[in-house]
Write a protein that holds these residues in place. Structure first.
Motif, PDB file in Angstrom:
ATOM      1  N   GLY A   8       0.755  -1.159   0.113  1.00 21.01           N
ATOM      2  CA  GLY A   8      -0.059   0.219   0.009  1.00 21.01           C
ATOM      3  C   GLY A   8       0.891   1.228  -0.153  1.00 21.01           C
ATOM      4  O   GLY A   8       1.680   1.420   0.902  1.00 21.01           O
ATOM      5  N   VAL A   9       0.841   1.928  -1.353  1.00 18.15           N
ATOM      6  CA  VAL A   9       1.708   3.044  -1.096  1.00 18.15           C
ATOM      7  C   VAL A   9       1.268   4.530  -1.453  1.00 18.15           C
ATOM      8  O   VAL A   9       0.185   4.343  -1.991  1.00 18.15           O
ATOM      9  N   SER A  10       1.684   5.485  -1.079  1.00 20.75           N
ATOM     10  CA  SER A  10       1.177   6.687  -1.061  1.00 20.75           C
ATOM     11  C   SER A  10       2.140   7.713  -2.010  1.00 20.75           C
ATOM     12  O   SER A  10       1.743   8.936  -2.154  1.00 20.75           O
ATOM     13  N   SER A  11       3.288   7.191  -2.546  1.00 18.47           N
ATOM     14  CA  SER A  11       3.977   7.815  -3.399  1.00 18.47           C
ATOM     15  C   SER A  11       4.855   7.165  -4.243  1.00 18.47           C
ATOM     16  O   SER A  11       4.974   5.614  -4.008  1.00 18.47           O
ATOM     17  N   VAL A  12       5.425   7.631  -5.435  1.00 19.58           N
ATOM     18  CA  VAL A  12       6.221   6.960  -6.257  1.00 19.58           C
ATOM     19  C   VAL A  12       7.440   6.461  -5.582  1.00 19.58           C
ATOM     20  O   VAL A  12       7.790   5.162  -6.052  1.00 19.58           O
ATOM     21  N   THR A  13       8.093   7.076  -4.727  1.00 15.87           N
ATOM     22  CA  THR A  13       9.254   6.674  -4.227  1.00 15.87           C
ATOM     23  C   THR A  13       9.120   5.485  -3.158  1.00 15.87           C
ATOM     24  O   THR A  13       9.809   4.386  -3.255  1.00 15.87           O
ATOM     25  N   GLU A  14       7.934   5.412  -2.496  1.00 18.04           N
ATOM     26  CA  GLU A  14       7.347   4.269  -1.677  1.00 18.04           C
ATOM     27  C   GLU A  14       7.406   3.047  -2.547  1.00 18.04           C
ATOM     28  O   GLU A  14       7.832   1.916  -2.366  1.00 18.04           O
ATOM     29  N   LEU A  15       6.751   3.354  -3.807  1.00 19.37           N
ATOM     30  CA  LEU A  15       6.593   1.947  -4.765  1.00 19.37           C
ATOM     31  C   LEU A  15       7.886   1.647  -5.314  1.00 19.37           C
ATOM     32  O   LEU A  15       8.098   0.442  -5.301  1.00 19.37           O
ATOM     33  N   GLU A  16       8.670   2.676  -5.660  1.00 20.63           N
ATOM     34  CA  GLU A  16       9.935   2.048  -6.199  1.00 20.63           C
ATOM     35  C   GLU A  16      10.865   1.422  -5.174  1.00 20.63           C
ATOM     36  O   GLU A  16      11.683   0.717  -5.418  1.00 20.63           O
TER      37      GLU A  16
END
Length: 257
Positions: free
Chosen positions: A243-251
């Motif tokens: 569960g991510v809230s930013s592209v940085t967290e996703l990457e």
């Protein structure tokens, strides 16, 4: 080979998009960008419910999928209580399809099973499960799955019933000893496993020093990375939901896996 075999190891959770509501244009655009980036990185399983991210998860997905023009596997979650009958299940899936502008979704998920008694209600004559069977026969869904929030002993009974092709369960450094039997039974039954809460609902990321014992030599002290790898290391686990809230967290999550 379970129903989730072959998916990218990270699945996209959609409950934490950075959007406050229908009028949050900036949040909508940021959220669409997260989904687009996930698709670019190879993520092909998306866990979504009609009320996620201030009720905007489905419109966000629709926009991102239309922009990307890619095929992905999406859940349609139906929760006992808000939906009870076969007809309720049919209407709920039709709502997902309208919102996403799709002809079908791959996974029907009986959402939030809190007890074996809940399971019995779901599979009772004319209940949600009958609706799922009809939807599968009609070609609107491909597979019938569930998310389990009940005690492990109830999870085992539900898995062994053979009703579901895939399950979503909470599994992390926090509850690993209690969940080993559940994962083992799922593997023996060839039931696919997607994991929610791989960071213990945020407790692991908020207490990185405490859980640093999980770090291996290649983790460079990154506790979150180690915790995600721990979950995916189980031979029973097909997908780890992030569960991510930013592209940085996703990457960061993609790199960990």
């Amino acid at each position: 080979m379970g129903v989730f075999s072959g998916h990218f190891p990270l699945g996209l959770g959609t409950s934490r998009f950075p959007i406050s509501g229908r009028n949050d244009t900036a949040g909508f655009e940021q959220s669409v960008a997260i989904v687009r980036r996930a698709l670019e990185l190879g993520v092909d399983y998306i866990d979504v419910a009609y009320n996620y991210s201030a009720g905007m998860a489905l419109p966000i997905l629709r926009e991102a999928l239309q922009q990307a023009q890619l095929q992905v596997s999406i859940t349609a979650k139906i929760m006992l209580g808000q939906d009870r009958t076969a007809d309720d299940a049919q209407r709920r899936v039709e709502f997902y399809l309208r919102q996403l502008e799709l002809n079908k979704v791959r996974y029907f998920t009986c959402w939030c099973i809190w007890s074996y008694r809940d399971f019995e209600k779901i599979i009772s004559k004319g209940g949600i499960y009958d609706g799922a069977l009809h939807l599968k026969e009609s070609g609107l869904i491909d597979h019938i799955c569930c998310s389990l929030h009940c005690p492990p002993e109830d999870m085992v009974r539900i898995i062994e019933s053979g009703a579901f092709e895939g399950i979503t369960v909470s599994y992390s450094l926090l509850n690993a000893p209690r969940m080993q039997r559940v994962l083992g039974v799922a593997q023996r039954q060839r039931v696919g496993v997607a994991v929610m809460n791989p960071l213990g609902g945020g407790l692991i990321s908020q207490n990185r020093n405490y859980f640093s014992f999980a770090c291996g030599k290649d983790d460079n002290g990154e506790t979150v990375r180690a915790a995600l790898r721990f979950v995916k290391a189980s031979p029973s686990v097909d997908i780890v939901l992030g569960g991510v809230s930013s592209v940085t967290e996703l990457e960061d999550s993609v790199r960990a896996l």
